[in-house]
Design a protein around this motif. Structure first.
Motif, PDB file in Angstrom:
ATOM      1  N   UNK A  90      34.167 -28.957 -11.788  1.00  0.00           N
ATOM      2  CA  UNK A  90      34.056 -29.166 -10.343  1.00  0.00           C
ATOM      3  C   UNK A  90      35.111 -30.140  -9.825  1.00  0.00           C
ATOM      4  N   UNK A  91      35.474 -31.160 -10.613  1.00  0.00           N
ATOM      5  CA  UNK A  91      36.478 -32.124 -10.148  1.00  0.00           C
ATOM      6  C   UNK A  91      37.850 -31.471 -10.036  1.00  0.00           C
ATOM      7  N   UNK A  92      38.182 -30.617 -10.994  1.00  0.00           N
ATOM      8  CA  UNK A  92      39.448 -29.886 -10.915  1.00  0.00           C
ATOM      9  C   UNK A  92      39.459 -28.978  -9.694  1.00  0.00           C
ATOM     10  N   UNK A  93      38.378 -28.246  -9.485  1.00  0.00           N
ATOM     11  CA  UNK A  93      38.300 -27.341  -8.336  1.00  0.00           C
ATOM     12  C   UNK A  93      38.466 -28.108  -7.033  1.00  0.00           C
ATOM     13  N   UNK A  94      37.712 -29.185  -6.887  1.00  0.00           N
ATOM     14  CA  UNK A  94      37.755 -29.936  -5.632  1.00  0.00           C
ATOM     15  C   UNK A  94      39.130 -30.564  -5.389  1.00  0.00           C
ATOM     16  N   UNK A  95      39.748 -31.068  -6.453  1.00  0.00           N
ATOM     17  CA  UNK A  95      41.071 -31.685  -6.273  1.00  0.00           C
ATOM     18  C   UNK A  95      42.095 -30.646  -5.826  1.00  0.00           C
ATOM     19  N   UNK A  96      42.073 -29.488  -6.453  1.00  0.00           N
ATOM     20  CA  UNK A  96      43.064 -28.468  -6.113  1.00  0.00           C
ATOM     21  C   UNK A  96      42.782 -27.878  -4.734  1.00  0.00           C
ATOM     22  N   UNK A  97      41.519 -27.679  -4.398  1.00  0.00           N
ATOM     23  CA  UNK A  97      41.191 -27.284  -3.026  1.00  0.00           C
ATOM     24  C   UNK A  97      41.730 -28.314  -2.038  1.00  0.00           C
ATOM     25  N   UNK A  98      41.564 -29.600  -2.382  1.00  0.00           N
ATOM     26  CA  UNK A  98      42.044 -30.667  -1.511  1.00  0.00           C
ATOM     27  C   UNK A  98      43.554 -30.695  -1.401  1.00  0.00           C
ATOM     28  N   UNK A  99      44.246 -30.434  -2.511  1.00  0.00           N
ATOM     29  CA  UNK A  99      45.706 -30.385  -2.484  1.00  0.00           C
ATOM     30  C   UNK A  99      46.190 -29.308  -1.529  1.00  0.00           C
ATOM     31  N   UNK A 100      45.606 -28.110  -1.618  1.00  0.00           N
ATOM     32  CA  UNK A 100      46.020 -27.027  -0.729  1.00  0.00           C
ATOM     33  C   UNK A 100      45.696 -27.362   0.727  1.00  0.00           C
ATOM     34  N   UNK A 101      44.521 -27.948   0.966  1.00  0.00           N
ATOM     35  CA  UNK A 101      44.143 -28.316   2.333  1.00  0.00           C
ATOM     36  C   UNK A 101      45.078 -29.393   2.883  1.00  0.00           C
ATOM     37  N   UNK A 102      45.457 -30.341   2.042  1.00  0.00           N
ATOM     38  CA  UNK A 102      46.377 -31.410   2.429  1.00  0.00           C
ATOM     39  C   UNK A 102      47.717 -30.825   2.861  1.00  0.00           C
ATOM     40  N   UNK A 103      48.297 -29.983   2.027  1.00  0.00           N
ATOM     41  CA  UNK A 103      49.584 -29.387   2.369  1.00  0.00           C
ATOM     42  C   UNK A 103      49.477 -28.468   3.576  1.00  0.00           C
ATOM     43  N   UNK A 104      48.410 -27.678   3.634  1.00  0.00           N
ATOM     44  CA  UNK A 104      48.253 -26.768   4.770  1.00  0.00           C
ATOM     45  C   UNK A 104      48.151 -27.545   6.082  1.00  0.00           C
TER      46      UNK A 104
END
Length: 681
Positions: free
Chosen positions: A458-472
């Motif tokens: 879950x931590x990997x998923x949330x971090x990568x979701x956050x990375x994409x949201x940050x860049x978007x």
């Protein structure tokens, strides 16, 4: 022979794999793709993904789940988007699969979103394979998996690997750590099948993905891919998204047909657009790089010196398209400080006022006055002890014992929004045009340490979701922004990152070593048209070793040991003349080699413009003065004019002759050869 192409892009989340999917033939047209989608995402059908839910395989029950389909509007040109929903009323689990198909490519993409709509924890979800499917060839024969090494700051970064497969034996690929193109695997590959056909594959997950390719019989191959480690329950109302995979099915006499169709697809649908138009990544130039010890990176650069350097570039008429300010501009950095290293102060995202008393804006203004853009380096996911973020927001950091690198948790929504606002404020106030993001350590141990029992992944998923949201968010707030994707060089290159950015500095391998740079270009060009590295010298061999669709000029302009100004001027113009060819079709003309006694050559062909270039290297320990090769992708009935740029010699040959054989001769070593060609009237 008529060549038929097919591209399928899929979005996966996986930690293990289940079998049981049907075997289908490789589709051949865009219409075949739509039919394939309709057949596999349908009521009462097992979709081309699988998972285990509460100890049971999805193949045993998903046909009985509630199913719905909805077509939605999209702003993406030449695409059609549908959402297929699978719902389990008894447990409240819903899976939404957003599928895009294309009119300009026989292509399809999809992403899965899992949502627990109930008021209690879901049963455990595990062994989730977004692509779990087998494909059959038209005939018996050899299956070959063409793949590549990832990046580890070595000459062998992105080195092509060609593995002949055997029935019953699999090839398993995954990066060595938590960055998607780190060392042991590269998330782009080609499964060449008997019958002159194959499947291009790309994984879009900026973490620890995997792909498992198995030859299941004399005519069939299976593919399973996704996130490597996931075994979790979803909390009430919780949702997760999955990684992405792209499959391109191709037919033709040469497996490079698939590679070049994939390169074109990347340019059309997974490359940054500005105002709907293709955004060309720049020819960059650094400020004066490499001050005397103890200065490192830009820890000693000042406002006055930076502005003076901009004026010096303008004076010499050697302006880059972008001035690139790398690490060391932020609070705490300085060669005269006890802990002034650039790496020791990540987490202080404010301008160092001792050296830049007016911020970076005067530097940006000087850059803009020349017509160039201004790019600045950040590393927001790493925080060091006693920096601003560590002091003010320790709850946003994931820490490991005896490790002074802290992971800024982009999976924490509050933290992500704060970082988005902080970077946005700096982009606005400091006049920054382009954003460079680095990531210099492995996040996997942090994610694993942060997972709670029953929540693996879950931590990997949330971090990568956050990375994409940050860049978007940055790309929405700044519609003309370009992002440079760096992670100790090129250790986070994947389909999702390619859609939002480009690796302008693709490896941290020995700065300026030309033979290694040749290898990196040779390997990456199989899959990606846009990537870059530095050019340190103006001699032909070194200059051509660093060519690409983007590049960084690291030339000394302040002392007597630098390159001559006329030579720099000439090479800048030469680079701009050559850059458009790197968006064309790519053909290797030799085998890949990291050895110093080898030849290396490749061709960039533009069939629409009826021209191309050939770049050839004879390395320093190579004793042979010539090699025989043959060109590709030409019109066999046309006459081509070949111009040997180094000698001013023109030769005319037919396409049929050039595709049969071409002698390449270089008397000196190490040396290079540049040949341009075009169809004559």
């Amino acid at each position: 022979m008529k060549r038929l192409f097919l591209l399928i892009c899929i979005i996966p989340i996986i930690c293990g794999i289940s079998s049981g999917q049907k075997t289908t033939v490789v589709p051949e047209t865009q219409n075949d793709v739509r039919q394939w989608v309709g057949q596999h995402f349908a009521k009462g059908k097992i979709p081309p993904f699988s998972f285990v839910y509460g100890g049971r395989s999805s193949n045993d029950f998903i046909k009985n789940w509630q199913f719905s389909a909805e077509k939605i509007k999209t702003t993406e040109p030449d695409s059609e988007v549908n959402i297929f929903t699978y719902s389990d009323k008894s447990s409240g689990l819903t899976i939404k699969c957003t599928v895009s198909s294309f009119s300009d490519f026989p292509a399809v993409e999809w992403v899965l979103n899992f949502t627990n709509t109930s008021g209690k924890n879901s049963p455990t979800i595990e062994k989730l394979a977004v692509i779990d499917h087998s494909f059959t060839s038209d005939e018996n024969g050899t299956f070959i998996l063409h793949h590549a090494k990832g990046s580890n700051a070595e000459r062998s970064d992105f080195q092509p690997i060609d593995d002949k497969m055997q029935a019953g034996k699999n090839i398993y690929m995954t990066p060595s750590h938590g960055r998607s193109s780190d060392n042991t695997a590269f998330p782009f590959f080609n499964i060449e099948m008997p019958g002159k056909q194959g499947i291009m594959v790309a994984v879009g997950w900026t973490g620890k993905w995997y792909a498992d390719v198995l030859q299941t019989g004399e005519k069939s191959v299976s593919l399973k891919s996704g996130m490597e480690k996931m075994q979790l329950k979803l909390y009430p109302k919780e949702e997760i998204r999955t990684p992405k995979i792209c499959l391109l099915f191709w037919k033709g006499n040469d497996r490079m047909i698939g590679h070049n169709q994939f390169r074109r697809f990347i340019l059309a649908h997974h490359t940054r657009k500005i105002n709907g138009q293709f955004a060309e990544y720049p020819l960059s130039g650094s400020f004066d790089y490499g001050d005397p010890a103890p200065c490192g990176e830009y820890e000693c650069l000042t406002e006055e010196f930076a502005v003076a350097l901009v004026k010096r570039y303008q004076q010499f008429r050697i302006l880059p398209e972008v001035f690139w300010l790398d690490a060391g501009w932020y609070t705490g950095c300085g060669g005269d400080k006890e802990k002034g290293g650039w790496w020791q102060n990540v987490g202080n995202w404010s301008v160092e006022r001792e050296r830049f008393p007016n911020g970076l804006k005067p530097v940006a203004d000087a850059v803009h006055s020349t017509g160039s853009k201004f790019m600045v380096w950040f590393e927001p996911e790493r925080v060091r002890p006693e920096t601003q973020i560590d002091k003010d927001y320790p709850e946003w950091l994931i820490k490991l014992p005896k490790n002074e690198n802290f992971l800024f948790n982009l999976g924490n929504k509050e933290a992500r929004i704060w970082m988005t606002n902080r970077i946005s404020d700096l982009i606005k106030s400091e006049g920054i045009d382009y954003y460079r993001q680095d990531f210099n350590f492995d996040p996997m141990p942090y994610w694993e340490a942060n997972d709670k029992p029953g929540r693996i992944g879950i931590s990997e998923i949330r971090h990568i979701e956050g990375l994409y949201a940050f860049w978007d968010s940055l790309l929405v707030r700044f519609p003309k922004l370009l992002i440079d994707n760096c992670a100790s060089g090129g250790r986070r290159i994947d389909l999702e990152m390619t859609s939002r950015s480009a690796p302008l500095w693709r490896t941290d391998y020995q700065y300026g070593e030309p033979n290694g740079y040749q290898c990196h270009t040779f390997g990456l060009n199989f899959y990606l048209p846009i990537h870059g590295t530095a050019i340190y010298k103006t001699d032909r061999y070194t200059f051509r070793s660093g060519l690409g669709a983007t590049a960084v000029l690291n030339w000394e302009v302040t002392g007597k040991n630098g390159e001559s100004i006329p030579a720099i001027q000439k090479k800048i113009q030469e680079y701009k003349n050559l850059r458009p060819y790197f968006y064309g079709d790519y053909y290797p003309l030799t085998q890949s080699s990291t050895r110093d006694n080898a030849w290396l050559a490749y061709q960039l062909n533009r069939p629409e413009q009826k021209d191309g270039i050939i770049i050839v290297f004879r390395r320093g320990d190579c004793n042979s003065e010539s090699i025989m090769t043959k060109l590709h992708g030409l019109d066999e009935n046309a006459t081509y004019e070949l111009f040997y740029e180094d000698y001013g010699v023109t030769v005319k040959k037919t396409g049929r002759e050039l595709m049969a054989e071409l002698n390449l001769t270089i008397p000196q070593k190490p040396a290079s050869l540049l040949i341009s060609y075009k169809i004559t009237d």
